[in-house]
Design a protein around this motif. Structure first.
Motif, short mmCIF file in Angstrom:
data_model
loop_
_atom_site.label_atom_id
_atom_site.label_comp_id
_atom_site.label_asym_id
_atom_site.label_seq_id
_atom_site.Cartn_x
_atom_site.Cartn_y
_atom_site.Cartn_z
N THR A 3 0.82 -1.21 0.00
CA THR A 3 0.00 0.00 0.00
C THR A 3 0.86 1.27 0.00
N ARG A 4 0.22 2.38 -0.32
CA ARG A 4 0.89 3.68 -0.26
C ARG A 4 1.32 3.97 1.18
N ALA A 5 0.48 3.60 2.14
CA ALA A 5 0.81 3.81 3.56
C ALA A 5 2.07 3.03 3.94
N ASP A 6 2.22 1.82 3.41
CA ASP A 6 3.44 1.04 3.67
C ASP A 6 4.66 1.76 3.12
N ALA A 7 4.52 2.32 1.93
CA ALA A 7 5.63 3.06 1.32
C ALA A 7 5.98 4.29 2.16
N GLU A 8 4.98 5.01 2.63
CA GLU A 8 5.23 6.19 3.48
C GLU A 8 5.96 5.79 4.76
N ARG A 9 5.54 4.70 5.37
CA ARG A 9 6.18 4.22 6.60
C ARG A 9 7.64 3.88 6.33
N LEU A 10 7.92 3.20 5.22
CA LEU A 10 9.30 2.84 4.87
C LEU A 10 10.14 4.07 4.57
N LEU A 11 9.55 5.08 3.96
CA LEU A 11 10.27 6.33 3.71
C LEU A 11 10.61 7.04 5.01
N ARG A 12 9.64 7.13 5.90
CA ARG A 12 9.86 7.83 7.17
C ARG A 12 10.89 7.12 8.05
N SER A 13 10.96 5.79 7.92
CA SER A 13 11.95 5.03 8.71
C SER A 13 13.28 4.91 7.98
N ARG A 14 13.35 5.52 6.80
CA ARG A 14 14.57 5.56 5.98
C ARG A 14 14.99 4.18 5.46
N ASP A 15 14.02 3.29 5.32
CA ASP A 15 14.29 1.98 4.74
C ASP A 15 14.32 2.03 3.21
#
Length: 97
Positions: free
Chosen positions: A21-33
């Motif tokens: 999901t887009r939310a998963d992508a946002e979470r990965l971006l914020r955690s710098r993954d």
């Protein structure tokens, strides 16, 4: 299918993966993954970036995915999901200073 096409074109220069999901992508971006996330869309695909993690990384993924969208005749919308704080100046490196 899209991710594999991008990976095939980039070879070892990019680590390409698919998230649910887009939310998963946002979470990965914020955690710098991850450095960026391309969200395909029929009219205007979106590129998610996090300049708080890296201005250079955000610029690099924009350079990768802008031509992908242009090839399809679509404008690319860039959304910064974690912008750098305006009170923190960017770090600049200078080898001859």
């Amino acid at each position: 299918m899209f991710a594999q096409t991008v990976k095939d074109g980039a070879g070892d220069r990019l680590d390409v993966r698919t998230v649910a999901t887009r939310a998963d992508a946002e979470r990965l971006l914020r955690s710098r993954d991850i450095t960026g996330a391309y969200v395909p869309a029929a009219r205007a695909p979106e590129l998610l970036v996090a300049t708080a993690a890296s201005d250079m990384g955000a610029t690099a993924v924009e350079k990768v995915f802008t031509p992908v969208a242009a090839e399809r005749g679509e404008p690319l919308r860039v959304t910064d999901v974690a912008a750098r704080s305006p009170t923190i100046p960017p770090v600049r490196a200078c080898s001859s200073c």
